[in-house]
Write an enzyme that holds these catalytic residues in place. Sequence first.
Site, PDB file in Angstrom:
ATOM      1  N   HIS A   1      -7.787  -4.184  -0.923  1.00 26.06           N
ATOM      2  CA  HIS A   1      -7.248  -5.528  -1.144  1.00 26.06           C
ATOM      3  C   HIS A   1      -8.110  -6.251  -2.163  1.00 26.06           C
ATOM      4  CE1 HIS A   1      -6.503  -4.357   3.075  1.00 26.06           C
ATOM      5  NE2 HIS A   1      -5.268  -4.712   2.768  1.00 26.06           N
TER       6      HIS A   1
ATOM      7  N   HIS B   1       0.801  -1.226   0.000  1.00 26.10           N
ATOM      8  CA  HIS B   1       0.000   0.000   0.000  1.00 26.10           C
ATOM      9  C   HIS B   1       0.834   1.276   0.000  1.00 26.10           C
ATOM     10  CE1 HIS B   1      -3.357  -2.595   0.845  1.00 26.10           C
ATOM     11  NE2 HIS B   1      -2.871  -2.960   2.010  1.00 26.10           N
TER      12      HIS B   1
END
Lengths: 209, 341
Positions: free
Chosen positions: B219, B57
Amino acid sequence: MAVKFEQVAAVLGKLAEEVANKKEWLVELDSAIGDGDLGLTMDRGFSALANAASEYSEDDIGKFFMTGGLTFNKVAPSTMGTLVSTGIMRMGKEWKGKTELTPEDVVAGLKAAANGIMERGKGQLGDKTALDALIPAVEALEESLKSEEMREALKKAHQTAVEGFEKTKEMQSKLGRASWFQEGSIGKPDPGAGLMTVIFSVLAKDDLL
Amino acid sequence: MKKFVNDPKNFTREYVEGVAAAHPDQLRLLDDALSLVRADSPKDGKVAIITGGGSGHLPTFLGYVGYGLCDGVAIGDVFQSPGADQIVAAAEATQSGAGVLFLFGHYSGDVMNFDMAAEILEMSDIESKTVLVTDDVASAPRDNWQKRRGVAGLFFAYKLAGAKAEAMGSLEEVARVAEKTVAATRSMGVALSPCIIPEVGKPTFEIGENEMEIGMGIHGERGIRRGELKPADEVTAELMDAIINDFPLDSGAEVAVLVNGLGSTPLEELYIVYRKIDQLLGDKGIKVYRNYVGEFATSMEMGGFSITLLKLDDELKELLDAPAQSPFFIQPGPGGIAGGR
């Protein structure tokens, strides 16, 4: 009957052996409804815990389990690994300062572990988790101890854990990765409950406690 | 899979070592845990803010360890929670007796490990509090907002709680600011293409050439709806409607805007989105106090973007204006570069 650290270490040694023996079985159970790593992470965790026990030079059982939880989590940071670590730590808190354990202490420790796992995993009975084997087994142990010796009571607890494990087949997963399978999880037993049967099978062995 | 990696198993350790090697003046990699802490920590009397989560991320999470932001981060494998031992190690290396704030996104694995870390710290009498970031409007209805996932809104929580901690606020005060910020933050995203987790080697989901998924998580969690790709203005308006109605925001409100690329969306496209946001807010009489456009919380090479709005009051404005500096984020103070740090 009181249990000293020496016996605890022997139980943990046997437990590591037994989890290693059942590694493939746990992997199979977990592959059916999870990511399949349960056998591997539990093998790593219990073997690290047994090693730590064999190197522990003090006799304070509580202290060992408090740090043992962290030892376990370090090598097994998966969800189940964290839950088992929590259980181990809660046993440590319950047994703080104790150098021997009475049967009542054993029950109290296992209860504390079950409560810790319930709290951390936010699970309930019937959610198709390790708790469905662990909670009835601890209850059976406590009940049997009222009229029987530790040995017999642990055998009853093991039998109850196996029954609880079998019952998880019919349940639908409500928590964790397995819950993504929804109805697809029905018919497959819960791997965490499977692990509990392994733990109680070791506790029930004749030559240990 | 076409990626610049060595053995995919070493992906996380290798990129973290790269970050540590590039910024030794600002970050320190701990010896026995994959955790990074501020090079100048511990800072006497300051609350330590510890965050953490899975990799994949960047700049979230480790990019927000720095001055006016977080003090330490526990780094998990791609999309996996870090272990409790890493969190404990980061907390122990940065705390100075003023307490520890755990500030991270709401995901069950992370919650479990941070809770366990809190329990371990408690045994050594280190006080900690936890604030979960729950800004993704698409992940749960309004009346259940505390069950929402944490996405790009993490940035505002780090920025404001970090400023409060840097101003030597107490643990109570820093936690209160973090909670207040989370309660005033809303995000929503849209995805165009999946990402590839190095160890898995194939795309996390499939999506048609002309499709988009509104509300998808970072995700690849399922969103609100999947449909035909629309022009940027229409997509932006749909996300903004959902966010504004969730507050709700009235004319006269002041907000900070964050337009976040998910990994492979060009900055040009993010500014086309910002243009529309600016128009929409202007039409509603909502004032943009500050804006941030760029990559803040990605999902590897996922295509798409998210919009985050933070509703401001005087306290939050002042904290938002405070200077901050990390290897991935620099904001000068109110006086500009010279008046900043």
